[in-house]
Write a protein that holds these residues in place. Structure first.
Motif, PDB file in Angstrom:
ATOM      1  N   ARG A   1       0.948  -1.207   0.264  1.00 44.29           N
ATOM      2  CA  ARG A   1       0.269   0.292  -0.189  1.00 44.29           C
ATOM      3  C   ARG A   1       0.877   1.026   0.201  1.00 44.29           C
ATOM      4  N   TYR A   2       0.408   1.698  -0.957  1.00 41.97           N
ATOM      5  CA  TYR A   2       1.059   3.211  -1.115  1.00 41.97           C
ATOM      6  C   TYR A   2       0.677   4.549  -0.099  1.00 41.97           C
TER       7      TYR A   2
ATOM      8  N   ALA B   1      -3.741  10.480 -10.783  1.00 41.40           N
ATOM      9  CA  ALA B   1      -2.208  11.061 -11.482  1.00 41.40           C
ATOM     10  C   ALA B   1      -1.166   9.715 -10.899  1.00 41.40           C
ATOM     11  N   GLY B   2      -1.725   9.732  -9.436  1.00 43.47           N
ATOM     12  CA  GLY B   2      -0.087   8.792  -9.132  1.00 43.47           C
ATOM     13  C   GLY B   2      -0.110   7.562  -9.797  1.00 43.47           C
ATOM     14  N   LEU B   3      -1.155   7.705  -9.569  1.00 41.61           N
ATOM     15  CA  LEU B   3      -1.468   5.761 -11.013  1.00 41.61           C
ATOM     16  C   LEU B   3      -0.459   5.925 -12.089  1.00 41.61           C
ATOM     17  N   GLU B   4      -1.216   6.871 -13.010  1.00 42.41           N
ATOM     18  CA  GLU B   4      -0.442   7.410 -14.294  1.00 42.41           C
ATOM     19  C   GLU B   4       1.187   7.920 -14.291  1.00 42.41           C
ATOM     20  N   LYS B   5       2.107   8.348 -12.772  1.00 40.88           N
ATOM     21  CA  LYS B   5       2.865   8.448 -12.392  1.00 40.88           C
ATOM     22  C   LYS B   5       3.633   7.487 -13.018  1.00 40.88           C
ATOM     23  N   MET B   6       3.134   6.196 -11.594  1.00 41.12           N
ATOM     24  CA  MET B   6       4.018   4.801 -11.504  1.00 41.12           C
ATOM     25  C   MET B   6       4.466   3.908 -12.679  1.00 41.12           C
ATOM     26  N   ARG B   7       2.854   4.149 -13.766  1.00 41.85           N
ATOM     27  CA  ARG B   7       3.036   3.271 -15.406  1.00 41.85           C
ATOM     28  C   ARG B   7       4.105   4.370 -15.672  1.00 41.85           C
ATOM     29  N   ARG B   8       4.494   5.779 -15.853  1.00 40.44           N
ATOM     30  CA  ARG B   8       5.410   6.159 -16.556  1.00 40.44           C
ATOM     31  C   ARG B   8       6.893   5.426 -16.632  1.00 40.44           C
ATOM     32  N   LEU B   9       6.784   5.612 -14.774  1.00 39.75           N
ATOM     33  CA  LEU B   9       8.214   4.718 -14.217  1.00 39.75           C
ATOM     34  C   LEU B   9       8.142   3.387 -14.395  1.00 39.75           C
ATOM     35  N   GLY B  10       7.064   2.743 -15.241  1.00 38.85           N
ATOM     36  CA  GLY B  10       7.421   1.432 -15.524  1.00 38.85           C
ATOM     37  C   GLY B  10       6.335   0.412 -13.827  1.00 38.85           C
TER      38      GLY B  10
ATOM     39  N   ARG C   1      -2.390  -0.417  -8.844  1.00 38.44           N
ATOM     40  CA  ARG C   1      -3.267  -0.716  -8.926  1.00 38.44           C
ATOM     41  C   ARG C   1      -3.947   0.739  -7.878  1.00 38.44           C
ATOM     42  N   ARG C   2      -5.028   0.959  -8.864  1.00 34.78           N
ATOM     43  CA  ARG C   2      -6.236   1.767  -7.029  1.00 34.78           C
ATOM     44  C   ARG C   2      -6.287   1.807  -6.155  1.00 34.78           C
ATOM     45  N   GLU C   3      -6.314   0.388  -6.038  1.00 30.94           N
ATOM     46  CA  GLU C   3      -6.826   0.329  -4.572  1.00 30.94           C
ATOM     47  C   GLU C   3      -5.584   0.726  -3.675  1.00 30.94           C
ATOM     48  N   GLU C   4      -4.742   0.005  -3.865  1.00 29.16           N
ATOM     49  CA  GLU C   4      -3.331   0.271  -3.548  1.00 29.16           C
ATOM     50  C   GLU C   4      -2.644   1.255  -2.619  1.00 29.16           C
ATOM     51  N   PHE C   5      -3.276   2.746  -3.326  1.00 31.71           N
ATOM     52  CA  PHE C   5      -3.209   3.583  -3.099  1.00 31.71           C
ATOM     53  C   PHE C   5      -3.494   4.948  -1.552  1.00 31.71           C
TER      54      PHE C   5
ATOM     55  N   ARG D   1      -7.650  -2.890   7.227  1.00 33.79           N
ATOM     56  CA  ARG D   1      -8.770  -3.074   7.116  1.00 33.79           C
ATOM     57  C   ARG D   1      -9.322  -3.924   5.566  1.00 33.79           C
ATOM     58  N   GLN D   2      -8.556  -2.842   4.780  1.00 28.14           N
ATOM     59  CA  GLN D   2      -8.136  -4.076   3.368  1.00 28.14           C
ATOM     60  C   GLN D   2      -7.631  -4.653   3.342  1.00 28.14           C
ATOM     61  N   THR D   3      -6.469  -5.019   3.890  1.00 22.14           N
ATOM     62  CA  THR D   3      -5.689  -6.164   3.782  1.00 22.14           C
ATOM     63  C   THR D   3      -5.880  -7.625   4.632  1.00 22.14           C
ATOM     64  N   GLY D   4      -6.522  -7.465   5.765  1.00 19.30           N
ATOM     65  CA  GLY D   4      -6.902  -7.697   7.146  1.00 19.30           C
ATOM     66  C   GLY D   4      -5.650  -8.364   7.733  1.00 19.30           C
TER      67      GLY D   4
END
Length: 273
Positions: free
Chosen positions: A48-49, A60-69, A73-77, A204-207
């Protein structure tokens, strides 16, 4: 103080990672970040970020991670904006009206979450909400001062004083708030890290729970303090704001200090042999 010998890295399955100064600086990945994230996914660990950066949204965070290779996933932010929305929903009145010192993206996210935001210092505003505002103007500062002088509550997304860049640092939310503190004599209630809300949301998300979690970041008074406040182990990486000397005198020392994510990965692999 380095308490690394007390941390059982073999049991860690949830990695809570700061972004700026930990995973990347501007458009450059920091040493070992890509390799660490690949290893975490290959071994079935959760990531989780947790970021106090409220100037941009999750997309915007997802797009930046994609640019960086980096696949993400959205739920990780989990961001300061989401923590702020959670705080406002659970701790404030539905009738509250806010004046935001923040970016257009920040304001848009809060409106989409159902909050009433004004662009002028209207008399029905009940709270000033300050964020990391890369679109800051003096008019916003003056409007906030007017409202605070009238008795509006003072809230802020995060206490970070500086945001790391390739050339050094720029003022973050905590420094913007200090302008208002100096002018008005009012101090804000901070919502993001070091408050443990984002870590609790991740659980709560991951258990997973405290024993299986590792909070990793470059700031002592936000990232590391957040982990300490949540009762979980922490790692300070020396690729951002804090130094080992800072950690030695900190009220919230990390469980472990690593040069960068590459060294943390080495220690995790060694612990799992």
């Amino acid at each position: 103080m380095n308490r690394g010998e007390t941390v059982d890295l073999s049991q860690k399955k949830l990695f809570l990672l700061d972004l700026d100064g930990t995973i990347y600086l501007e458009e450059s990945l920091l040493p070992g970040a890509a390799e660490f994230l690949s290893w975490a996914r290959e071994t079935g660990c959760a990531v989780r970020y947790l970021t106090n950066n409220s100037s941009r949204g999750v997309e915007a965070g997802l797009e930046k991670m994609r640019r960086l290779g980096i696949p993400a996933r959205r739920e990780e932010f989990l961001t300061a904006v989401e923590a702020t929305a959670y705080y406002l929903h659970t701790r404030r009145k539905p009738s509250d009206v806010y004046y935001a010192v923040g970016t257009d993206s920040f304001c848009r996210q809060l409106r989409e979450a159902g909050f009433d935001l004004r662009q002028t210092p209207d008399r029905d505003v009940t709270a000033v909400l300050c964020a990391f505002d890369t679109e800051l103007s003096y008019q916003k500062v003056e409007n906030a001062c007017r409202l605070l002088a009238r008795g509006a509550d003072f809230l802020a997304t995060n206490p970070d004083l500086a945001c790391p860049t390739l050339f050094g640092f720029i003022p973050d939310c905590g420094s913007i708030c200090q302008l208002l503190v100096n002018a008005c004599g009012r101090r804000p209630v901070y919502i993001g890290k070091p408050d443990p809300t984002m870590i609790q949301m991740a659980w709560r998300q991951t258990g997973y729970g405290p024993a299986e979690t590792l909070m990793v970041g470059d700031r002592l008074y936000t990232d590391i303090a957040c982990g300490v406040n949540a009762g979980t182990d922490t790692v300070l990486v020396l690729t951002g704001e804090a130094t080992a000397a800072d950690a030695a005198v900190s009220d919230t020392p990390p469980s472990l200090i690593c040069r960068d994510m590459a060294q943390l990965l080495e220690r995790l692999k060694e612990a799992r042999k």
